[in-house]
Design an enzyme around this catalytic site. Structure first.
Site, PDB file in Angstrom:
ATOM      1  N   GLY A  77       0.815  -1.203   0.000  1.00 24.81           N
ATOM      2  CA  GLY A  77       0.000   0.000   0.000  1.00 24.81           C
ATOM      3  C   GLY A  77       0.843   1.245   0.000  1.00 24.81           C
ATOM      4  CB  VAL A  81       4.754  -4.547   2.395  1.00 25.99           C
ATOM      5  CG1 VAL A  81       5.435  -3.723   1.321  1.00 25.99           C
ATOM      6  CG2 VAL A  81       5.743  -4.890   3.509  1.00 25.99           C
ATOM      7  CB  VAL A  82      -0.032  -6.762   4.206  1.00 24.07           C
ATOM      8  CG1 VAL A  82      -0.622  -7.846   5.117  1.00 24.07           C
ATOM      9  CG2 VAL A  82      -0.657  -5.413   4.524  1.00 24.07           C
ATOM     10  CG  ASP A 188     -10.684   4.076   3.338  1.00 24.36           C
ATOM     11  OD1 ASP A 188     -11.213   4.450   2.273  1.00 24.36           O
ATOM     12  OD2 ASP A 188      -9.495   3.686   3.401  1.00 24.36           O
TER      13      ASP A 188
END
Length: 351
Positions: A77, A81-82, A188
């Site tokens: 993103g 990061v994930v 969101d």
């Protein structure tokens, strides 16, 4: 920035290390948050360090980078990061979200908001939280690993009406929980912030831009503009405030996208990615819907009431949960696990 150098211009927001703290502006404004011992301190509300997080109410989560193995990236993103990781002490697979800290007060507020929501929210419709820690310039959240990923990754396989109804139920239940229990508006709501696991469970995530409601109103303009309600986009909305009804609009757009497999704007199939034209369509154009040949009148009515241009005409969360589109699906036998597994198989074969 090294000691002795001039302050970077407003367009530069470099990453920083702990030795930069307490130097010239803008770093000195963060000295109350990040200290030289390696802790991220949110005024007694939460303290993050290399071996976990301690919340002001007394709850502690002891977890550190050395506990993990088999790390691989599963998402990226704006801020980090994930990764999918294996937590050796508990033998649990987790999602590790890495946020690279910037010299931005808004981002620090978002980190604290997400931490507060994650550790306080105990709901089957909110992603589980396992802990957090802070190393140098990175904050790490440890969360439940949802192997199917976000809802937008399921579009290519299709979303039949019974499944869409269960997704709607989970999203409304999660949003209602946030409002009723914590007075929080998500702000969101979109398919990328809705996660699915192999059992077909649907859960909300990403609470960084969530906000506290003050007398049922929120004012800050944050979140993804493509899913914002008309009242949030219109001029002056940030001064007038908005309610959770704006999240109900975002819910409706997300359901249309899940049903059709694509974001519904701009209208009339115009080939443009212009944010300005999309905003115009959201404010002035007709609300999108789904194909009547594929989806029932109940389904279309549920989406229609979510997408009233006037927020006062949109129902409450409690009213949405009583809508026949939801109650009928709750009484039916819907194989959510089968749908999720089939979507995983379809995605793997298409890769």
């Amino acid at each position: 920035m090294m000691p002795g150098q001039s302050t970077p211009g407003p367009k530069k927001r470099p990453n920083f290390s702990l030795r930069d703290i307490n130097q010239s502006n803008p770093f000195n404004s963060f000295s109350k948050v990040v200290d030289l011992s390696g802790k991220l301190n949110f005024e007694g509300k939460a303290v993050l360090h290399s071996e976990g997080v301690d919340f002001g109410a007394g709850r502690k989560y002891n977890i550190k980078m050395e506990d993990f193995s088999t790390r691989c990236e599963i998402g990226r993103g704006q801020f980090g990061v994930v990764s999918k990781v294996y937590h050796n002490p508990t033998k649990v697979t987790m999602a590790l979200k890495e946020i690279r800290l910037q010299l931005d007060e808004l981002q620090l507020n978002q980190i604290l908001m997400e931490l507060n929501v994650l550790h306080e929210a105990r709901s089957p419709y909110i992603v589980d939280f396992y802990g957090a820690f802070f190393i140098e310039s990175c904050v790490y959240y440890c969360m439940e690993y949802m192997e199917c990923g976000s809802l937008d990754s399921m579009f290519s396989f299709g979303c039949p009406e019974p499944v869409l109804a269960r997704i709607a139920h989970a999203m409304v239940s999660g949003l209602k929980f946030l409002k009723d229990q914590f007075g929080v508006i998500h702000r969101d709501v979109k398919p990328t912030n809705v996660l699915v696991n192999s059992q077909g469970e649907v859960k909300l995530c990403d609470f960084g831009v969530s906000g506290k409601l003050n007398a049922s109103l929120a004012k800050t303009r944050v979140g993804c503009e493509n899913y914002m309600a008309p009242e949030r986009i219109k001029s002056g909305a940030s001064d007038q405030g908005y309610t959770v009804q704006s999240d109900i609009w975002s819910l409706g757009i997300s359901l249309v996208e899940a049903a059709t497999g694509k974001y519904p704007y701009p209208l009339n199939g115009r080939p443009t990615t212009s944010v300005f034209l999309i905003m115009q369509d959201i404010i002035s154009g007709p609300a999108p819907s789904v194909d009547p040949a594929r989806y029932s009148e109940l389904c279309r009515d549920f989406i229609t009431v979510c997408l009233h241009k006037d927020p006062s005409e949109r129902p409450s969360y409690a009213q949405l949960l009583e809508h026949p589109f939801i109650t009928k699906s709750q009484a039916a036998d819907v194989d959510m696990a089968g749908w999720a597994q089939a979507a995983l198989t379809h995605r793997a074969s298409a890769a």
